[in-house]
Design a protein around this motif. Sequence first.
Motif, mmCIF file in Angstrom:
data_model
loop_
_atom_site.group_PDB
_atom_site.id
_atom_site.type_symbol
_atom_site.label_atom_id
_atom_site.label_comp_id
_atom_site.label_asym_id
_atom_site.label_seq_id
_atom_site.Cartn_x
_atom_site.Cartn_y
_atom_site.Cartn_z
ATOM 1 N N TYR A 1 -6.613 2.803 75.641
ATOM 2 C CA TYR A 1 -6.506 4.191 75.183
ATOM 3 C C TYR A 1 -6.444 5.127 76.389
ATOM 4 O O TYR A 1 -6.917 4.791 77.473
ATOM 5 C CB TYR A 1 -7.724 4.591 74.339
ATOM 6 C CG TYR A 1 -7.863 3.843 73.033
ATOM 7 C CD1 TYR A 1 -7.367 4.384 71.843
ATOM 8 C CD2 TYR A 1 -8.526 2.618 72.978
ATOM 9 C CE1 TYR A 1 -7.515 3.713 70.642
ATOM 10 C CE2 TYR A 1 -8.669 1.933 71.777
ATOM 11 C CZ TYR A 1 -8.160 2.490 70.613
ATOM 12 O OH TYR A 1 -8.306 1.813 69.424
ATOM 13 N N GLU B 1 0.625 5.186 64.065
ATOM 14 C CA GLU B 1 -0.660 5.876 64.132
ATOM 15 C C GLU B 1 -0.583 7.026 65.126
ATOM 16 O O GLU B 1 0.062 6.934 66.165
ATOM 17 C CB GLU B 1 -1.765 4.908 64.567
ATOM 18 C CG GLU B 1 -3.140 5.555 64.641
ATOM 19 C CD GLU B 1 -4.207 4.608 65.159
ATOM 20 O OE1 GLU B 1 -5.392 4.864 64.902
ATOM 21 O OE2 GLU B 1 -3.859 3.625 65.850
ATOM 22 N N ILE C 1 -3.367 9.695 66.967
ATOM 23 C CA ILE C 1 -4.781 10.023 67.141
ATOM 24 C C ILE C 1 -4.888 11.429 67.720
ATOM 25 O O ILE C 1 -4.411 11.702 68.823
ATOM 26 C CB ILE C 1 -5.490 9.021 68.076
ATOM 27 C CG1 ILE C 1 -5.277 7.587 67.594
ATOM 28 C CG2 ILE C 1 -6.984 9.343 68.149
ATOM 29 C CD1 ILE C 1 -5.854 6.530 68.524
ATOM 30 N N THR D 1 -5.417 9.590 62.586
ATOM 31 C CA THR D 1 -6.833 9.470 62.928
ATOM 32 C C THR D 1 -7.264 10.772 63.590
ATOM 33 O O THR D 1 -6.689 11.185 64.597
ATOM 34 C CB THR D 1 -7.074 8.289 63.895
ATOM 35 O OG1 THR D 1 -6.686 7.073 63.243
ATOM 36 C CG2 THR D 1 -8.532 8.203 64.301
ATOM 37 N N ILE E 1 -4.793 9.530 72.987
ATOM 38 C CA ILE E 1 -5.689 10.373 72.189
ATOM 39 C C ILE E 1 -5.359 11.810 72.594
ATOM 40 O O ILE E 1 -5.663 12.250 73.693
ATOM 41 C CB ILE E 1 -7.164 10.060 72.466
ATOM 42 C CG1 ILE E 1 -7.469 8.596 72.125
ATOM 43 C CG2 ILE E 1 -8.076 10.993 71.671
ATOM 44 C CD1 ILE E 1 -8.870 8.140 72.505
#
Length: 254
Positions: free
Chosen positions: A89, A165, A167, A208, A126
């Motif tokens: 990440y 996805e 985030i 997310t 992120i």
Amino acid sequence: MIKIFVANWKMQKSYSQTIKWCIKNNKELAELSHRKNIIICPSFESIAKVQTLLNKNINIGAQDCSAFEKGAYTGQVSAISLREIGINYCLIGHSETKINITNTDNLNNSISEKYFLLIKNNIKPIICIGETQEEREKNITYDILKHQIDMIINKIKKEEIKINELIIAYEPIWAIGTGKVPKPEELNNTLIGIKKYINSILSDIELTILYGGSINLDNIEEFKNMGILNGFLLGNSSLDFQLFKKIVLLSISA
């Protein structure tokens, strides 16, 4: 449901302090990681060593990366290098990494380039977004957040990036390190707005959503049952392992 805890250590720990923290707390941290996804983001110089010390169930993240693939960019760290050392990440867009960049468009373009390079290297970005106190008082929070999100989404569409996805870490700048937090209703409404906006453009994406900004033992109870929230991005509260552990456990309890 709360499922992710990201510990952003910033530049709070020296190399030796980081090593001591990992050796001392590895066993208990490994036990926590069986219950929740724990992501530790140490400073760059200690990443490789931390990976050798912590249990393999614990994900290691980077605090930032370069917007350039390679080249003469003194002091920057490439997404390629992060991939080669096994990073899972990477934070991008954190207010503390962009505080001296005054041109908003250049800033957002830089973040979108980082996003593209991380995805290209199989690292999960992120994406940190947030508004200042002044922007909040002007009631333009949604406009600011949408603009920050747009640059990423435009990059996804332009480059035809295939992702399942996204985030997002909502960190109101006025809450970082100040002890101030949004009221639960205010936070919930903001997160709902973020989700609706992203889903209106990327309808089949798994979103997310994390919250960061002065989370501690006194306010975790207010946020842990917020259905739209998937996790927390913790700064100071992650430095002391016992405090970090209590926050994680409180988030699990009914």
